[in-house]
Design a protein around this motif. Structure first.
Motif, PDB file in Angstrom:
ATOM      1  N   LYS A 161       0.829  -1.214   0.000  1.00  0.00           N
ATOM      2  CA  LYS A 161       0.000   0.000   0.000  1.00  0.00           C
ATOM      3  C   LYS A 161       0.864   1.267   0.000  1.00  0.00           C
ATOM      4  O   LYS A 161       0.648   2.178  -0.806  1.00  0.00           O
ATOM      5  N   THR A 162       1.832   1.298   0.897  1.00  0.00           N
ATOM      6  CA  THR A 162       2.701   2.486   1.004  1.00  0.00           C
ATOM      7  C   THR A 162       3.457   2.729  -0.289  1.00  0.00           C
ATOM      8  O   THR A 162       3.576   3.865  -0.762  1.00  0.00           O
ATOM      9  N   LYS A 165       1.080   3.734  -3.375  1.00  0.00           N
ATOM     10  CA  LYS A 165       0.552   5.106  -3.259  1.00  0.00           C
ATOM     11  C   LYS A 165       1.493   6.135  -3.886  1.00  0.00           C
ATOM     12  O   LYS A 165       1.084   7.216  -4.287  1.00  0.00           O
ATOM     13  N   GLU A 169       1.025   9.687  -7.087  1.00  0.00           N
ATOM     14  CA  GLU A 169       1.641  10.972  -6.692  1.00  0.00           C
ATOM     15  C   GLU A 169       2.706  11.361  -7.715  1.00  0.00           C
ATOM     16  O   GLU A 169       2.781  12.503  -8.154  1.00  0.00           O
ATOM     17  N   SER A 174      -5.060  11.236 -10.267  1.00  0.00           N
ATOM     18  CA  SER A 174      -5.872  10.660  -9.190  1.00  0.00           C
ATOM     19  C   SER A 174      -6.753   9.512  -9.706  1.00  0.00           C
ATOM     20  O   SER A 174      -7.324   8.773  -8.924  1.00  0.00           O
ATOM     21  N   LEU A 178      -6.158   1.953  -7.010  1.00  0.00           N
ATOM     22  CA  LEU A 178      -5.113   1.453  -6.100  1.00  0.00           C
ATOM     23  C   LEU A 178      -5.366   0.019  -5.644  1.00  0.00           C
ATOM     24  O   LEU A 178      -4.434  -0.779  -5.551  1.00  0.00           O
TER      25      LEU A 178
END
Lengths: 195, 78
Positions: A161-162, A165, A169, A174, A178
């Motif tokens: 997840k980290t 993400k 970015e 957007s 995810l």
């Protein structure tokens, strides 16, 4: 290989890293997240990459890069895979690169398995690929026409997840799925684990 | 036997007398209790630095050929 999301049509997007550093998995993740990716089926999936290589021309575009004949214009706005050595020959342009890094021992294990060899000069090979990685990272970090995101394959598997993400970015977008990207990570394929 | 073993752990090197005197003055009040311990420390630092330099050496023609060979074996280069 169309996708819903759009990237900047003036930019070349590249997934890179040393061979066997998780570049195919990164392409899978992007594809799963509806981020434009371009690949063909020249190299079929096999036991080394059961989910496919996500490459162009069977991965053999490095020769074209060396000759300066690779048609970058054609691939603007979509991610393609160019492994680390090929980045040495990137012509001037505007690039966004996601560069995958992985524990070097795992890379060497995976290379030996894929090439079906037992490397008698493994320490020498290790030194060479560490140097290649360093040289390419310095080059792409220093070039003003290249924007780069470094992603660690091992961290990607331990904390997807980290790591994932960071991708929207970096792409300044957007409209990315995810959850699908995280689901694309298949930990069962992590077969050369060292750390 | 113990003495023999200890003798084999160390060796003697010669440095100019004036340099030795300078070093003695320099190590006064520091954690170094002898000329030998200071010389060992300095030499270790130098060797370690040189080893790091070796690791930082540039990507050579030989490296280039090794990478190409491996890329061929992996099917990334004709």
């Amino acid at each position: 290989m169309g996708s819903a999301m759009k990237l900047d049509s003036d930019t070349n997007y590249i997934v890179s890293g040393l061979e066997r550093s998780g570049t195919s998995m990164m392409m899978q993740i992007l594809h799963a997240g509806s981020i434009p990716t371009t690949f063909d089926s020249s190299r079929k999936s096999d036991q080394n990459n059961p989910k496919g290589y996500y490459e162009l021309e069977g991965g053999k575009i490095i020769s074209k890069l060396m000759k300066g004949s690779f048609p970058f214009e054609k691939y603007k706005g979509s991610f393609i895979k160019v492994t680390a050595y090929g980045l040495k020959y990137l012509p001037k342009g505007w690039y966004k690169i996601i560069y995958s890094e992985r524990n070097i021992e795992e890379i060497l294990d995976s290379m030996e398995k894929m090439a079906d060899i037992k490397d008698e000069e493994r320490d020498k090979t290790k030194k060479t690929f560490v140097k290649l990685n360093k040289m390419i990272k310095e080059t792409i970090t220093e070039r003003e026409d290249i924007d780069v995101l470094f992603i660690n394959y091992n961290e990607m598997l331990s904390d997807p997840k980290t790591q994932i993400k960071k991708i929207p970015e970096f792409l300044e977008t957007s409209g990315v799925n995810l959850d699908s990207m995280i689901r694309a990570i298949d930990k069962k394929l992590y077969r050369q684990r060292k750390i | 036997m113990t003495e023999e073993k200890d003798e084999k752990k160390y060796t003697t090197i010669s440095i100019p007398f004036q340099l030795a005197e300078k070093i003695k003055k320099r190590i006064e009040g520091t954690g170094f209790h002898s000329l030998s311990s200071y010389a060992t420390y300095v030499l270790r630092e130098v060797i370690s630095g040189m080893e790091n330099e070796d690791e930082d050496e540039a990507f050579s023609k030989e490296d280039e050929e090794k990478v190409k060979d491996r890329l061929r074996a992996l099917g990334y280069l004709d």
